[in-house]
Scaffold this motif. Structure first.
Motif, PDB file in Angstrom:
ATOM      1  N   GLY A 192      19.658 -11.143   5.939  1.00  0.00           N
ATOM      2  CA  GLY A 192      20.519 -10.723   7.000  1.00  0.00           C
ATOM      3  C   GLY A 192      20.650  -9.361   7.340  1.00  0.00           C
ATOM      4  N   LYS A 193      20.005  -8.526   6.275  1.00  0.00           N
ATOM      5  CA  LYS A 193      20.032  -7.151   6.343  1.00  0.00           C
ATOM      6  C   LYS A 193      18.738  -6.717   6.589  1.00  0.00           C
ATOM      7  N   ASP A 194      17.830  -6.916   5.475  1.00  0.00           N
ATOM      8  CA  ASP A 194      16.560  -6.550   5.459  1.00  0.00           C
ATOM      9  C   ASP A 194      15.570  -7.684   5.815  1.00  0.00           C
ATOM     10  N   LYS A 195      14.425  -7.559   6.186  1.00  0.00           N
ATOM     11  CA  LYS A 195      13.610  -8.517   6.444  1.00  0.00           C
ATOM     12  C   LYS A 195      12.987  -9.056   5.281  1.00  0.00           C
ATOM     13  N   TRP A 196      13.128 -10.328   4.966  1.00  0.00           N
ATOM     14  CA  TRP A 196      12.894 -10.925   3.800  1.00  0.00           C
ATOM     15  C   TRP A 196      11.295 -10.655   3.606  1.00  0.00           C
ATOM     16  N   LYS A 197      10.894 -10.177   2.126  1.00  0.00           N
ATOM     17  CA  LYS A 197       9.631  -9.719   1.646  1.00  0.00           C
ATOM     18  C   LYS A 197       9.549 -10.443   0.387  1.00  0.00           C
ATOM     19  N   PRO A 198       8.474 -11.326   0.092  1.00  0.00           N
ATOM     20  CA  PRO A 198       8.382 -12.104  -1.144  1.00  0.00           C
ATOM     21  C   PRO A 198       7.785 -11.108  -2.470  1.00  0.00           C
ATOM     22  N   GLY A 199       8.086 -11.380  -3.362  1.00  0.00           N
ATOM     23  CA  GLY A 199       7.865 -10.390  -4.651  1.00  0.00           C
ATOM     24  C   GLY A 199       6.341 -10.603  -5.081  1.00  0.00           C
ATOM     25  N   THR A 200       5.498 -10.230  -4.283  1.00  0.00           N
ATOM     26  CA  THR A 200       3.977 -10.382  -4.739  1.00  0.00           C
ATOM     27  C   THR A 200       3.232  -9.150  -5.156  1.00  0.00           C
ATOM     28  N   LYS A 201       3.928  -8.198  -5.021  1.00  0.00           N
ATOM     29  CA  LYS A 201       3.242  -6.937  -5.332  1.00  0.00           C
ATOM     30  C   LYS A 201       3.014  -6.631  -6.648  1.00  0.00           C
ATOM     31  N   ASP A 202       1.802  -5.797  -6.835  1.00  0.00           N
ATOM     32  CA  ASP A 202       1.662  -4.977  -8.292  1.00  0.00           C
ATOM     33  C   ASP A 202       2.653  -4.145  -8.761  1.00  0.00           C
ATOM     34  N   VAL A 203       2.621  -4.090 -10.128  1.00  0.00           N
ATOM     35  CA  VAL A 203       3.848  -3.040 -10.425  1.00  0.00           C
ATOM     36  C   VAL A 203       3.047  -2.273 -11.792  1.00  0.00           C
ATOM     37  N   LEU A 204       3.125  -0.981 -11.528  1.00  0.00           N
ATOM     38  CA  LEU A 204       2.957  -0.056 -12.557  1.00  0.00           C
ATOM     39  C   LEU A 204       4.090   0.434 -13.385  1.00  0.00           C
ATOM     40  N   LYS A 241      14.449   4.535 -24.531  1.00  0.00           N
ATOM     41  CA  LYS A 241      13.089   4.439 -23.443  1.00  0.00           C
ATOM     42  C   LYS A 241      13.363   4.854 -22.339  1.00  0.00           C
ATOM     43  N   ALA A 242      12.505   5.964 -22.002  1.00  0.00           N
ATOM     44  CA  ALA A 242      12.673   6.380 -20.426  1.00  0.00           C
ATOM     45  C   ALA A 242      11.310   5.837 -19.816  1.00  0.00           C
ATOM     46  N   ALA A 243      11.812   5.051 -18.875  1.00  0.00           N
ATOM     47  CA  ALA A 243      10.654   4.325 -18.034  1.00  0.00           C
ATOM     48  C   ALA A 243      10.796   4.084 -16.608  1.00  0.00           C
ATOM     49  N   ASN A 244       9.734   3.972 -16.046  1.00  0.00           N
ATOM     50  CA  ASN A 244       9.886   3.546 -14.649  1.00  0.00           C
ATOM     51  C   ASN A 244       8.889   2.549 -14.225  1.00  0.00           C
ATOM     52  N   ASN A 245       9.223   1.603 -13.216  1.00  0.00           N
ATOM     53  CA  ASN A 245       8.224   0.490 -12.901  1.00  0.00           C
ATOM     54  C   ASN A 245       8.095   0.711 -11.425  1.00  0.00           C
ATOM     55  N   ILE A 246       6.746   0.940 -10.991  1.00  0.00           N
ATOM     56  CA  ILE A 246       6.423   1.581  -9.636  1.00  0.00           C
ATOM     57  C   ILE A 246       5.835   0.701  -8.831  1.00  0.00           C
ATOM     58  N   THR A 247       6.290   0.341  -7.788  1.00  0.00           N
ATOM     59  CA  THR A 247       5.688  -0.397  -6.652  1.00  0.00           C
ATOM     60  C   THR A 247       5.988  -0.207  -5.516  1.00  0.00           C
ATOM     61  N   ASP A 248       5.131  -0.746  -4.274  1.00  0.00           N
ATOM     62  CA  ASP A 248       5.237  -0.017  -2.953  1.00  0.00           C
ATOM     63  C   ASP A 248       6.121  -1.059  -2.279  1.00  0.00           C
ATOM     64  N   ARG A 249       6.706  -1.944  -2.753  1.00  0.00           N
ATOM     65  CA  ARG A 249       7.832  -2.914  -1.814  1.00  0.00           C
ATOM     66  C   ARG A 249       9.027  -3.053  -3.080  1.00  0.00           C
ATOM     67  N   ALA A 250      10.352  -3.246  -2.367  1.00  0.00           N
ATOM     68  CA  ALA A 250      11.331  -3.657  -3.047  1.00  0.00           C
ATOM     69  C   ALA A 250      11.332  -5.152  -3.748  1.00  0.00           C
ATOM     70  N   GLN A 251      11.083  -5.198  -4.975  1.00  0.00           N
ATOM     71  CA  GLN A 251      11.299  -6.312  -5.728  1.00  0.00           C
ATOM     72  C   GLN A 251      12.239  -6.342  -7.137  1.00  0.00           C
ATOM     73  N   LYS A 252      12.397  -7.349  -7.747  1.00  0.00           N
ATOM     74  CA  LYS A 252      13.210  -7.332  -8.974  1.00  0.00           C
ATOM     75  C   LYS A 252      12.584  -6.587 -10.026  1.00  0.00           C
ATOM     76  N   GLY A 253      13.041  -5.664 -10.635  1.00  0.00           N
ATOM     77  CA  GLY A 253      12.348  -5.185 -11.939  1.00  0.00           C
ATOM     78  C   GLY A 253      11.682  -3.862 -11.769  1.00  0.00           C
TER      79      GLY A 253
END
Length: 378
Positions: free
Chosen positions: A358-370, A40-52
């Motif tokens: 402590g390194k990056d500003k914390w951002k919640p995982g609320t973004k849509d994913v393609l 499986k060659a796949a990619n999950n695309i979103t505009d903010r770093a979040q798991k997955g």
């Protein structure tokens, strides 16, 4: 008897994705060996770093075999291996078990296998790229793959009905690996047991299933029950499941001068609808799903003034819209858009965050994913 055995001997060996087009490499004198695989060659695309997010490329290779021991006994085994090819890639033995099938008396196997509740939660684990939230997590007992499980299955209720099946399972010191999301609490291995039952409702296309699993260690009790329905014919598939998982801790801790016991309850439901459309080349299957899991955490404080505080928050909540285009039985293209419905202060948003404190500003995982991908399987 032999035909009946062959019809039910290995019903669970080829249920994983990519195992529906296996290659038979040996079939002689009652011995049969199949190989199967998937890339499986796949990619999950979103505009903010979040798991997955990001690359989700992987490859699987597996084999299954059976041998006719007597007219009424068949031996079988299965092994499957997966290698991830992403940035944080790791390898995993997904399945490794062997057993005996005694026809109408059922089958028994031992090794690394699916937890007994997987048969129920899998009703909705059919999305093109995402999904499987009820199956692959740390809050349900025996719903994912785990090591050291002994499983008894009977797929025709001792020969009385092909529409009724059940399974019993015992896990000896279940998997505590940090890589495998299975039955573990605070990374502690533990024994577990469970059961399920499924009923194909006459010739309606409907199947109803339910299951229960429990684990206990050092006074901590963790149990899960699940129920589901699915309807399937050639074109239409509908699936639904509901589960409830409880973690009850008998131990207590001192926090700010108070004795605290934290009990957690997680409830969730999932709904899926898919419809297959035959095209001139291949088959297109649009998919629509809704997933919601909610955590309720009670922290009971005992001191001069008794009071209760807690948390009641979603840990998974989204709508999925996608499609699978099967060009033939060996090659597919997938696309899926996950509409993330979590709010910033939801527990699931914190769990899905990929920011480093402590390194990056914390951002919640609320973004849509393609999610997009291509799959070759044999």
């Amino acid at each position: 008897m032999k035909l009946n055995l062959l019809a039910i001997a290995i019903p669970a060996l080829l249920v994983a994705a990519g195992a529906n087009a296996s290659i038979e490499v040996w079939n002689k004198d009652g011995n049969k060996v199949d190989f199967y695989g998937r890339v499986k060659a796949a990619n999950n695309i979103t505009d903010r770093a979040q798991k997955g997010q990001g690359d989700d490329t992987s490859a699987r290779l597996g084999m299954s075999g059976q041998t006719q021991i007597t007219d009424s006994v068949v031996g079988y085994g299965r092994w499957e291996y997966e290698a991830d090819a992403g940035k944080d890639s790791h390898n995993e033995v997904r399945y490794a078990f062997a057993g005996l099938n005694f026809g109408d008396l059922g089958s028994f196997d031992y090794g690394r296998n699916d937890g007994v509740l997987k048969a129920i939660t899998a009703y909705t684990d059919v999305l093109p790229q995402f999904g499987g939230d009820a199956s692959n997590n740390t809050w349900n007992v025996l719903s994912s793959r785990t090591k050291a499980v002994a499983t008894y299955r009977n797929n025709n209720f001792f020969g009385l009905s092909d529409d009724f099946s059940f399974a019993l399972q015992y896990a000896d010191n279940g998997d505590n690996s940090s890589l495998i999301h299975t039955d573990r609490i605070n990374h502690q291995s533990r024994e577990a047991y469970g059961a399920n039952a499924q009923w194909r409702i006459f010739d309606t296309g409907l199947t109803a299933g339910a299951g229960y699993a429990q684990t206990t260690k050092k006074g901590t009790r963790h149990n899960t029950w699940a129920g589901g329905l699915k309807y399937e014919n050639y074109d239409l598939y509908l699936g639904a499941n509901y589960f409830q998982s409880k973690l009850k801790k008998a131990d207590a801790r001192w926090i700010n001068g108070y004795t605290v016991r934290r009990d957690e309850k997680i409830r969730g439901f999932e709904l899926v609808a898919q419809y297959g459309i035959d095209l001139e080349v291949g088959r297109l299957t649009p998919s629509l799903a809704y997933v919601q899991h909610k955590s309720k955490l009670d922290s009971k404080h005992f001191a001069k003034h008794n009071y209760v505080s807690g948390e009641n928050s979603p840990i998974a909540k989204y709508v999925s819209l996608g499609a699978t285009y099967d060009l033939n039985k060996n090659f597919s293209a997938i696309v899926e858009y996950k509409f993330n419905l979590l709010d910033d202060d939801d527990k699931g948003a914190r769990l899905n965050s990929n920011s480093k404190r402590g390194k990056d500003k914390w951002k919640p995982g609320t973004k849509d994913v393609l999610g997009v991908g291509l799959i070759y399987q044999f």
